[in-house]
Design a protein around this motif. Structure first.
Motif, PDB file in Angstrom:
ATOM      1  N   PHE A  47      -8.936  -1.751   2.652  1.00 36.57           N
ATOM      2  CA  PHE A  47      -8.350  -1.376   1.374  1.00 36.57           C
ATOM      3  C   PHE A  47      -8.228  -2.587   0.472  1.00 36.57           C
ATOM      4  N   MET A  48      -8.298  -2.339  -0.820  1.00 32.19           N
ATOM      5  CA  MET A  48      -7.868  -3.305  -1.821  1.00 32.19           C
ATOM      6  C   MET A  48      -6.862  -2.584  -2.703  1.00 32.19           C
ATOM      7  N   LEU A  49      -5.674  -3.185  -2.850  1.00 29.65           N
ATOM      8  CA  LEU A  49      -4.583  -2.529  -3.579  1.00 29.65           C
ATOM      9  C   LEU A  49      -4.037  -3.458  -4.635  1.00 29.65           C
ATOM     10  N   SER A  50      -3.686  -2.910  -5.777  1.00 28.10           N
ATOM     11  CA  SER A  50      -2.898  -3.674  -6.734  1.00 28.10           C
ATOM     12  C   SER A  50      -1.599  -2.942  -7.065  1.00 28.10           C
ATOM     13  N   SER A  51      -1.507  -1.688  -6.698  1.00 29.09           N
ATOM     14  CA  SER A  51      -0.258  -0.943  -6.881  1.00 29.09           C
ATOM     15  C   SER A  51      -0.335   0.333  -6.066  1.00 29.09           C
ATOM     16  N   GLY A  52       0.857   0.902  -5.773  1.00 29.49           N
ATOM     17  CA  GLY A  52       0.915   2.235  -5.201  1.00 29.49           C
ATOM     18  C   GLY A  52       0.450   2.364  -3.771  1.00 29.49           C
ATOM     19  N   LYS A  53      -0.401   3.338  -3.560  1.00 33.27           N
ATOM     20  CA  LYS A  53      -0.756   3.763  -2.216  1.00 33.27           C
ATOM     21  C   LYS A  53      -2.211   4.213  -2.200  1.00 33.27           C
ATOM     22  N   LYS A  54      -2.894   3.932  -1.072  1.00 34.53           N
ATOM     23  CA  LYS A  54      -4.248   4.432  -0.879  1.00 34.53           C
ATOM     24  C   LYS A  54      -4.358   5.015   0.514  1.00 34.53           C
ATOM     25  N   LYS A  55      -5.216   6.021   0.640  1.00 33.81           N
ATOM     26  CA  LYS A  55      -5.394   6.681   1.939  1.00 33.81           C
ATOM     27  C   LYS A  55      -6.884   6.821   2.208  1.00 33.81           C
ATOM     28  N   HIS A  56      -7.247   6.516   3.458  1.00 35.46           N
ATOM     29  CA  HIS A  56      -8.630   6.716   3.874  1.00 35.46           C
ATOM     30  C   HIS A  56      -8.617   7.203   5.303  1.00 35.46           C
ATOM     31  N   GLY A  57      -8.874   8.488   5.476  1.00 36.37           N
ATOM     32  CA  GLY A  57      -8.816   9.060   6.817  1.00 36.37           C
ATOM     33  C   GLY A  57      -7.420   8.948   7.394  1.00 36.37           C
ATOM     34  N   ARG A  58      -7.304   8.311   8.548  1.00 38.11           N
ATOM     35  CA  ARG A  58      -5.990   8.142   9.205  1.00 38.11           C
ATOM     36  C   ARG A  58      -5.263   6.872   8.770  1.00 38.11           C
ATOM     37  N   LEU A  59      -5.843   6.143   7.874  1.00 38.99           N
ATOM     38  CA  LEU A  59      -5.247   4.890   7.410  1.00 38.99           C
ATOM     39  C   LEU A  59      -4.598   5.089   6.045  1.00 38.99           C
ATOM     40  N   ILE A  60      -3.394   4.507   5.906  1.00 38.57           N
ATOM     41  CA  ILE A  60      -2.676   4.551   4.637  1.00 38.57           C
ATOM     42  C   ILE A  60      -2.178   3.144   4.346  1.00 38.57           C
ATOM     43  N   ALA A  61      -2.363   2.689   3.130  1.00 39.28           N
ATOM     44  CA  ALA A  61      -1.858   1.380   2.729  1.00 39.28           C
ATOM     45  C   ALA A  61      -0.975   1.551   1.501  1.00 39.28           C
ATOM     46  N   THR A  62       0.155   0.851   1.524  1.00 41.19           N
ATOM     47  CA  THR A  62       1.070   0.898   0.391  1.00 41.19           C
ATOM     48  C   THR A  62       1.401  -0.518  -0.043  1.00 41.19           C
ATOM     49  N   ILE A  63       1.781  -0.652  -1.289  1.00 43.83           N
ATOM     50  CA  ILE A  63       2.195  -1.963  -1.785  1.00 43.83           C
ATOM     51  C   ILE A  63       3.360  -1.786  -2.746  1.00 43.83           C
ATOM     52  N   ASN A  64       4.341  -2.705  -2.636  1.00 51.86           N
ATOM     53  CA  ASN A  64       5.457  -2.750  -3.561  1.00 51.86           C
ATOM     54  C   ASN A  64       5.408  -4.121  -4.222  1.00 51.86           C
ATOM     55  N   ILE A  65       4.924  -4.151  -5.442  1.00 53.29           N
ATOM     56  CA  ILE A  65       4.706  -5.425  -6.130  1.00 53.29           C
ATOM     57  C   ILE A  65       6.029  -6.157  -6.366  1.00 53.29           C
ATOM     58  N   GLN A  66       7.086  -5.406  -6.721  1.00 53.64           N
ATOM     59  CA  GLN A  66       8.379  -6.039  -7.010  1.00 53.64           C
ATOM     60  C   GLN A  66       8.932  -6.721  -5.763  1.00 53.64           C
ATOM     61  N   GLU A  67       8.775  -6.070  -4.612  1.00 60.20           N
ATOM     62  CA  GLU A  67       9.307  -6.635  -3.373  1.00 60.20           C
ATOM     63  C   GLU A  67       8.302  -7.541  -2.676  1.00 60.20           C
ATOM     64  N   LYS A  68       7.101  -7.649  -3.207  1.00 54.86           N
ATOM     65  CA  LYS A  68       6.038  -8.480  -2.622  1.00 54.86           C
ATOM     66  C   LYS A  68       5.822  -8.099  -1.159  1.00 54.86           C
ATOM     67  N   HIS A  69       5.560  -6.834  -0.954  1.00 55.28           N
ATOM     68  CA  HIS A  69       5.434  -6.317   0.401  1.00 55.28           C
ATOM     69  C   HIS A  69       4.398  -5.202   0.439  1.00 55.28           C
ATOM     70  N   SER A  70       3.637  -5.200   1.523  1.00 59.78           N
ATOM     71  CA  SER A  70       2.659  -4.140   1.733  1.00 59.78           C
ATOM     72  C   SER A  70       2.728  -3.684   3.187  1.00 59.78           C
ATOM     73  N   SER A  71       2.391  -2.438   3.412  1.00 59.47           N
ATOM     74  CA  SER A  71       2.330  -1.902   4.762  1.00 59.47           C
ATOM     75  C   SER A  71       1.004  -1.194   4.979  1.00 59.47           C
ATOM     76  N   LEU A  72       0.524  -1.295   6.207  1.00 59.41           N
ATOM     77  CA  LEU A  72      -0.651  -0.540   6.640  1.00 59.41           C
ATOM     78  C   LEU A  72      -0.189   0.399   7.742  1.00 59.41           C
ATOM     79  N   HIS A  73      -0.458   1.680   7.561  1.00 56.48           N
ATOM     80  CA  HIS A  73      -0.072   2.671   8.551  1.00 56.48           C
ATOM     81  C   HIS A  73      -1.325   3.299   9.162  1.00 56.48           C
TER      82      HIS A  73
END
Lengths: 110, 113
Positions: A47-73
């Motif tokens: 994934f490449m993210l600059s905001s929000g959330k992306k989903k691809h199959g069973r993978l989900i990536a989120t980013i919170n720019i204000q908190e400088k944090h991202s998660s991969l599920h």
């Protein structure tokens, strides 16, 4: 202190479990990448993210720019998901490469 | 298959020697990035080229140099090799000058004995 921190460093789970890998960064960024590296060494961009959330199959990536944090599920994890997952940030300005976290080594047991 | 090719796959050489690693980007990509992955330092950005010109430098040693040719392939030259230069060297390509997905090649594993 590294500019990109990942947790956990190592994670072992059972097949079918819901997996979360976290990434925190301390610099301003233009984009965040999640990469997968298999034991053979090859790196695949997930994934490449600059905001929000992306989903691809069973993978989900989120980013919170204000908190400088991202998660991969990973949902419904499978042994073939076993790999090193690497968070990398792009600071931008048009003249820069990626700055990488140290990676999370994930093992999914059948 | 990312479409990025790197040669050679493996390289074994001795201290003090010089080697050249080659990268061909995906068709149409103008940006090439070089990265080094070592056990102690992890992945580090070395240098970026865009359409033949150097765009950014990261943690690249003075003993290392790179160039991008008119056909957009790139070469990374490593000289006066030391044991600590043993690492995986990746190139990645992107169609953009800056923010954009990067596609990684399979890497060249360099072993310095």
């Amino acid at each position: 202190k590294n500019e990109v921190e990942q947790s956990p460093q190592n994670l072992t789970a059972q097949e079918g479990e819901f997996i979360t890998i976290n990434c925190s960064y301390s610099v301003g960024i233009s984009a965040l990448h999640w990469l997968q590296q298999h034991p053979g060494g090859g790196i695949v961009s997930l994934f490449m993210l600059s905001s929000g959330k992306k989903k691809h199959g069973r993978l989900i990536a989120t980013i919170n720019i204000q908190e400088k944090h991202s998660s991969l599920h990973i949902t419904a994890s499978h042994p073939r998901d076993s790999a090193v997952y690497i968070c990398a940030v792009y600071r931008g300005g048009g003249a820069d490469g990626l700055t990488f976290g140290k990676g999370t080594h994930l093992i999914i047991q059948p | 298959d990312s479409g990025v090719t790197q040669t050679p796959k493996h390289l074994i050489t001795a201290t003090g020697q010089r080697v050249t690693l080659r990268c061909s980007p995906r068709s149409g990509d103008l940006s090439v990035y070089w990265y080094q992955q070592s056990l102690d330092q992890g992945l580090q950005f070395l240098i970026q080229y865009y359409n033949g010109e150097e765009r950014a430098k990261g943690n690249i040693l003075e003993r290392f140099s790179a160039q991008q040719f008119p056909d957009l392939h790139s070469e990374l030259n490593l000289s006066s090799l030391e044991l600590g230069d043993s690492a995986l060297y990746f190139c990645a390509s992107s169609d953009l000058r800056g923010v954009g997905e990067q596609f990684f090649g399979p890497g060249t594993r360099l072993t310095v004995l």
